[in-house]
Design a protein around this motif. Structure first.
Motif, PDB file in Angstrom:
ATOM      1  N   GLY A  15       8.138   1.402   0.515  1.00 53.36           N
ATOM      2  CA  GLY A  15       7.977   0.385   1.493  1.00 53.36           C
ATOM      3  C   GLY A  15       8.677   0.608   2.677  1.00 53.36           C
ATOM      4  N   ARG A  16       9.320   1.673   2.730  1.00 57.72           N
ATOM      5  CA  ARG A  16       9.954   1.813   3.939  1.00 57.72           C
ATOM      6  C   ARG A  16       9.415   2.829   5.173  1.00 57.72           C
ATOM      7  N   GLY A  17       8.303   3.488   4.521  1.00 55.18           N
ATOM      8  CA  GLY A  17       7.866   4.670   5.527  1.00 55.18           C
ATOM      9  C   GLY A  17       7.407   4.083   6.580  1.00 55.18           C
TER      10      GLY A  17
ATOM     11  N   ARG B 224       5.942  -3.986   6.146  1.00 52.99           N
ATOM     12  CA  ARG B 224       6.770  -4.840   5.172  1.00 52.99           C
ATOM     13  C   ARG B 224       8.081  -4.860   5.310  1.00 52.99           C
ATOM     14  N   ARG B 225       8.740  -5.871   4.705  1.00 49.45           N
ATOM     15  CA  ARG B 225      10.277  -5.753   4.565  1.00 49.45           C
ATOM     16  C   ARG B 225      10.477  -5.168   3.293  1.00 49.45           C
ATOM     17  N   ALA B 226      11.159  -4.196   3.161  1.00 49.00           N
ATOM     18  CA  ALA B 226      11.617  -3.725   1.641  1.00 49.00           C
ATOM     19  C   ALA B 226      12.893  -4.214   1.205  1.00 49.00           C
ATOM     20  N   GLU B 227      12.793  -4.747  -0.003  1.00 45.32           N
ATOM     21  CA  GLU B 227      14.147  -5.173  -1.022  1.00 45.32           C
ATOM     22  C   GLU B 227      15.077  -3.992  -0.888  1.00 45.32           C
ATOM     23  N   PRO B 228      16.279  -4.172  -1.125  1.00 44.54           N
ATOM     24  CA  PRO B 228      17.483  -3.439  -1.175  1.00 44.54           C
ATOM     25  C   PRO B 228      16.942  -2.526  -2.474  1.00 44.54           C
TER      26      PRO B 228
END
Length: 571
Positions: free
Chosen positions: A536-538, A527-531
């Motif tokens: 959610g970035r792994g 999924r696209r992680a918000e700033p």
């Protein structure tokens, strides 16, 4: 020569004589002819017939009695003007006699077809059409055996086709043969058109069948695989046999073989739909029985009247087993490194398309040095024996078959007696799990670490991955990418999973595979992680740096998340 004696041997003459006797005949002083026949003969023909009858009567007392005194009850055939009748029938008639088959008589139809034939000359010299039709040896055979013979639909150089009956008889000159040929050109041409149409339909089905089968098999790292498909002979319509090899990622491989009941283009089309569906369902990385469950519903939707058998199997080199599910298909055979044959008999459900059945998965050992065979019923089923006998014979053939997978395919087909005119399609899929040793074995390595404790397991996992990849002598860039991927997968499992957890690293001659398992069956998704998000970035990082990644549920509950890196070409 007395034609009235052998005319009674013409096919159907006795039946026609009996019919005439039942309706009565008209007695005439110059010969007996049925009244209906006499009304339709021209005057000149009647006179010719009478003259011929009188001449023949002087040569034979029986003919004289027939022409002089009329016909008694049941003797109507003897009084017919035979030469006139033979000259008018549409069939070709010739009479030859003696060992050289000298010409005694040919009727008008014969003359119209092949020209006049001089009497008294050997048939070999003046009747080339008999040689064209390969009848000269048949005449010799009939003369020796005194038994009639018939050959069907022989074609001449002129394009006409004839069915010929050769009947032995006695003539005034000795033993002879009556040749009766019926023109069957129209029937032969219709049959040829039908054969041509069937041949084209078969060629279309075979072309469709072959185009729907894999043109090149995928090549897994750990297995060597070969497959063979042979359509049935020219008299058998092509069936719906198919096979496929699907690499699932993470070192796992799916193997499938099936058989759609029925023949022709329809069976091949259904096969193509099922094969495409299998590849789609395989990408979901489901257990074998769940894949068959989905296929069962699809087969019912494609055609409620169509059923198919299928085996779907998955090989995981870490487990050393072949996990499979069967929908009414024949058992998988496995020969282990010691030569012992194992049969995957259970569990087996009903064929696809029957509906309402919960399939189950089973397994059979497939360790290093093993060979497995998946096949369709055309390889083992015979009309004169039980199919279990065919499977047992295949087991014996597999026990003695050695060599590469392609060599084993060929040997099994020869051992089963499958030839080009076999009456059923045959598909065979052979896979080997080689026992690698020496320098080749160095290219296939495994290492695993149990992830115990809490967040402190993450640095231990990084250190373990770094040490293993260093010992495997990977380039620094690949080493760093591998350590980063292992760290992200372990962190994801520690945050979202539950024990037990394990990190596994595996290398083959073509790729590096990193896999983390835990006890939670919730599959991760990219999924696209918000700033502002801290998580959610792994998975996004892993998907970016790795050649491929994926996840699946494990049979005992839980999940496995993996990624792989393609190694540089060793050459």
């Amino acid at each position: 020569m007395n034609f009235t004696r052998w005319s009674a041997r013409l096919p159907g003459t006795q039946r026609r004589a009996a019919a005439r006797a039942d309706h009565g005949v008209t007695q005439r002083g110059d010969g007996a002819v049925p009244s209906a026949r006499a009304e339709h003969l021209p005057d000149d023909d009647q006179q010719t017939a009478q003259g011929t009858e009188g001449t023949e009567g002087t040569e034979n007392a029986e003919g004289t009695a027939a022409t002089g005194t009329g016909v008694t009850s049941g003797a109507g055939v003897d009084g017919l003007p035979v030469r006139a009748v033979l000259d008018r029938i549409p069939g070709l008639v010739a009479l030859v006699h003696g060992p050289e088959h000298r010409v005694a008589y040919v009727n008008d139809a014969y003359v119209a077809a092949f020209g006049d034939r001089p009497p008294g000359e050997p048939a070999r010299e003046v009747m080339p059409e008999l040689d064209e039709l390969s009848l000269l040896p048949l005449l010799d055979q009939v003369l020796r055996s005194s038994k009639p013979r018939t050959v069907k639909s022989r074609k001449t150089s002129g394009g006409r086709s004839y069915t010929v009956t050769c009947t032995p008889l006695e003539t005034a000159e000795g033993p002879g043969v009556l040749v009766f040929a019926a023109d069957v050109t129209d029937h032969a041409e219709a049959a040829e058109r039908l054969r041509t149409s069937e041949r084209r339909q078969r060629e279309t089905a075979v072309t469709l069948q072959r185009s729907l089968l894999p043109q090149e098999l995928e090549e897994p790292d750990d297995l060597r695989i070969a497959a063979t498909y042979q359509p049935g002979g020219t008299e058998a319509a092509v069936g719906g046999d198919w096979y496929d090899v699907i690499t699932l990622g993470g070192g796992r491989t799916a193997l499938v073989i099936g058989d759609v009941m029925g023949r022709g283009v329809r069976a091949a089309a259904v096969m193509g739909q099922l094969r495409t569906a299998v590849r789609a369902y395989a990408r979901l990385d489901l257990p074998p029985h769940e894949v068959l469950q989905l296929l069962d519903g699809l087969a019912t939707e494609i055609d409620p009247q169509q059923i198919a058998t299928c085996v779907y199997a998955v090989h995981d080199p870490n487990e050393g087993r072949l996990v499979y599910a069967s929908a009414g298909h024949l058992p998988i055979l496995v020969r282990d490194e010691n030569g012992t044959i194992h049969r995957g008999d259970e569990p087996t459900g009903p064929p696809l398309g029957t509906g309402g059945w919960l399939h189950a998965s089973g397994s059979v050992p497939l360790g290093p040095g093993s060979t497995a065979v998946l096949y369709t019923d055309g390889l083992v089923e015979r009309r004169d024996e039980d199919i279990d006998e065919g499977v047992a014979a295949l087991e014996n053939a597999l026990a003695g078959a050695t060599g590469t997978p392609q060599v084993i395919c060929d040997r099994l087909i020869r051992a089963a007696g499958v030839t080009a005119d076999h009456d059923d399609d045959v598909a065979v899929l052979v896979l080997q799990h080689p026992a690698r040793k020496g320098s080749d074995g160095e290219l296939f390595r495994n290492a695993a670490l149990e992830l115990l404790g809490g967040i402190e397991a993450a640095p231990r996992a990084r250190a373990f991955a770094s040490g293993v990849l260093t010992s495997w002598r990977f380039a620094p860039e690949l080493h760093d990418l591998g350590v980063l991927a292992a760290s992200e997968l372990v962190a994801n499992s520690l945050q979202h999973g539950i024990p037990p957890m394990r990190l596994r690293l595996r290398r083959t001659d073509r790729r590096l595979i990193i896999e983390v398992t835990d006890g939670d069956d919730h599959l991760p998704r990219r999924r696209r992680a918000e700033p502002a998000d801290e998580t959610g970035r792994g998975i996004a990082i892993v998907a970016t740096i790795a050649s491929n990644w994926g996840s699946r549920r494990t049979p005992g509950g839980g999940k496995a998340v993996w990624c792989e890196f393609v190694l540089p070409d060793r050459t």
